[in-house]
Motif scaffolding. Structure first.
Motif, PDB file in Angstrom:
ATOM      1  N   PHE A  38      30.286  16.171 -37.744  1.00 12.54           N
ATOM      2  CA  PHE A  38      30.117  16.614 -39.121  1.00 12.54           C
ATOM      3  C   PHE A  38      30.630  15.560 -40.087  1.00 12.54           C
ATOM      4  N   PHE A  39      29.845  15.313 -41.137  1.00 12.82           N
ATOM      5  CA  PHE A  39      30.309  14.492 -42.249  1.00 12.82           C
ATOM      6  C   PHE A  39      31.066  15.378 -43.236  1.00 12.82           C
ATOM      7  N   ILE A  40      30.546  16.582 -43.454  1.00 14.61           N
ATOM      8  CA  ILE A  40      31.188  17.569 -44.320  1.00 14.61           C
ATOM      9  C   ILE A  40      31.150  18.899 -43.581  1.00 14.61           C
ATOM     10  N   LYS A  41      32.255  19.626 -43.627  1.00 14.33           N
ATOM     11  CA  LYS A  41      32.303  20.940 -42.984  1.00 14.33           C
ATOM     12  C   LYS A  41      32.398  22.037 -44.025  1.00 14.33           C
ATOM     13  N   LEU A  42      31.666  23.099 -43.768  1.00 17.28           N
ATOM     14  CA  LEU A  42      31.719  24.285 -44.590  1.00 17.28           C
ATOM     15  C   LEU A  42      33.178  24.742 -44.719  1.00 17.28           C
ATOM     16  N   GLY A  43      33.596  25.078 -45.930  1.00 20.40           N
ATOM     17  CA  GLY A  43      34.957  25.556 -46.141  1.00 20.40           C
ATOM     18  C   GLY A  43      35.982  24.476 -46.424  1.00 20.40           C
ATOM     19  N   ARG A  44      35.530  23.223 -46.460  1.00 24.50           N
ATOM     20  CA  ARG A  44      36.426  22.112 -46.802  1.00 24.50           C
ATOM     21  C   ARG A  44      35.904  21.420 -48.056  1.00 24.50           C
ATOM     22  N   VAL A  45      36.789  20.723 -48.761  1.00 26.38           N
ATOM     23  CA  VAL A  45      36.378  20.011 -49.966  1.00 26.38           C
ATOM     24  C   VAL A  45      35.725  18.686 -49.570  1.00 26.38           C
ATOM     25  N   CYS A  46      34.561  18.417 -50.148  1.00 25.22           N
ATOM     26  CA  CYS A  46      33.871  17.139 -49.932  1.00 25.22           C
ATOM     27  C   CYS A  46      34.530  16.097 -50.833  1.00 25.22           C
ATOM     28  N   ASN A  47      35.155  15.096 -50.241  1.00 26.15           N
ATOM     29  CA  ASN A  47      35.826  14.064 -51.025  1.00 26.15           C
ATOM     30  C   ASN A  47      35.133  12.705 -50.913  1.00 26.15           C
ATOM     31  N   ASN A  48      34.073  12.625 -50.108  1.00 18.52           N
ATOM     32  CA  ASN A  48      33.412  11.339 -49.887  1.00 18.52           C
ATOM     33  C   ASN A  48      31.939  11.368 -50.278  1.00 18.52           C
ATOM     34  N   TYR A  49      31.503  10.243 -50.811  1.00 25.20           N
ATOM     35  CA  TYR A  49      30.144  10.015 -51.288  1.00 25.20           C
ATOM     36  C   TYR A  49      29.574   8.953 -50.354  1.00 25.20           C
ATOM     37  N   LEU A  50      28.531   9.292 -49.613  1.00 25.76           N
ATOM     38  CA  LEU A  50      28.031   8.446 -48.537  1.00 25.76           C
ATOM     39  C   LEU A  50      26.682   7.846 -48.866  1.00 25.76           C
ATOM     40  N   PHE A  51      26.562   6.534 -48.674  1.00 23.51           N
ATOM     41  CA  PHE A  51      25.260   5.889 -48.622  1.00 23.51           C
ATOM     42  C   PHE A  51      24.916   5.797 -47.146  1.00 23.51           C
ATOM     43  N   LEU A  52      23.883   6.532 -46.714  1.00 22.29           N
ATOM     44  CA  LEU A  52      23.480   6.554 -45.306  1.00 22.29           C
ATOM     45  C   LEU A  52      22.560   5.369 -45.048  1.00 22.29           C
ATOM     46  N   GLU A  53      23.080   4.367 -44.362  1.00 24.53           N
ATOM     47  CA  GLU A  53      22.280   3.174 -44.081  1.00 24.53           C
ATOM     48  C   GLU A  53      21.297   3.418 -42.952  1.00 24.53           C
ATOM     49  N   ASN A  54      21.747   4.138 -41.947  1.00 22.45           N
ATOM     50  CA  ASN A  54      20.889   4.395 -40.801  1.00 22.45           C
ATOM     51  C   ASN A  54      21.331   5.701 -40.157  1.00 22.45           C
TER      52      ASN A  54
END
Length: 193
Positions: A38-54
């Motif tokens: 998981f990059f982000i999990k339900l019930g947690r605060v999203c603190n990161n902004y991701l550029f998905l390269e691949n």
């Protein structure tokens, strides 16, 4: 890994002098997300902004019966984050899970805010990303109201064919708001046209 794709992505969204783009990119850190992590999990605060390269990531939540409902798919050269959680510091209402090994570049909220306030062109980049995301969200919401399942399927396969090569059909069906059986029927009928 070098940050050439990140630099190019930023330049394609809004014109920014190369020196400033490289200054922005220097603040992003490498991340690797293994398949099923998981990059982000339900019930947690999203603190990161991701550029998905691949790679390939699916976001999903649960309906009132506890069934998974796919809310979006993210592939290479896209930005991935849970916008409400990220900007309002609320708990995420979605999971973001890698469907295959994925990697890219991320920046945390505080560092992103510093760049937005110090580089006006990057603030415009952020605005454009949000506008594109809002338009996409609005189009999807309207399609669930005023398009048939067949129309939604055809729109998706024409606009984002990679989804059909990379995601299980049950995830695609839930994204389209239909059952697996309905998706199989639509695929069969369109194959015979």
């Amino acid at each position: 890994m070098d940050k050439n794709k990140l630099v190019t992505f930023i330049e394609q969204i809004v014109p920014i002098p190369r020196q400033k783009v490289e200054e922005i990119a220097a603040n992003f850190q490498e991340i690797q997300i293994k398949k099923n992590e998981f990059f982000i999990k339900l019930g947690r605060v999203c603190n990161n902004y991701l550029f998905l390269e691949n790679g390939f990531i699916r976001s999903y939540t649960f309906d009132l019966n506890g069934n998974e409902v796919t809310t979006d798919f993210y592939s290479s050269n896209q930005v991935v984050f849970e916008v409400g959680s990220f900007f309002q510091k609320t708990l995420s209402k979605e999971n973001f899970q890698a469907l295959e090994d994925s990697y890219g570049w991320y920046i945390d909220f505080d560092q992103l805010q510093i760049l937005f306030h110090s580089i006006p062109e990057f603030r415009e980049f952020g605005r454009m990303i949000l506008v594109k995301g809002f338009i996409s969200f609005k189009d999807r919401a309207l399609s669930l109201i005023n398009e048939s399942a067949e129309q939604r399927y055809e729109t998706l396969i024409n606009a984002r064919p990679e989804i059909f090569q990379r995601a299980p059909l049950k995830y695609i069906a839930s994204y389209l708001g239909i059952t697996d059986t309905s998706l199989s029927r639509i695929r069969r009928e369109l194959a015979h046209k």
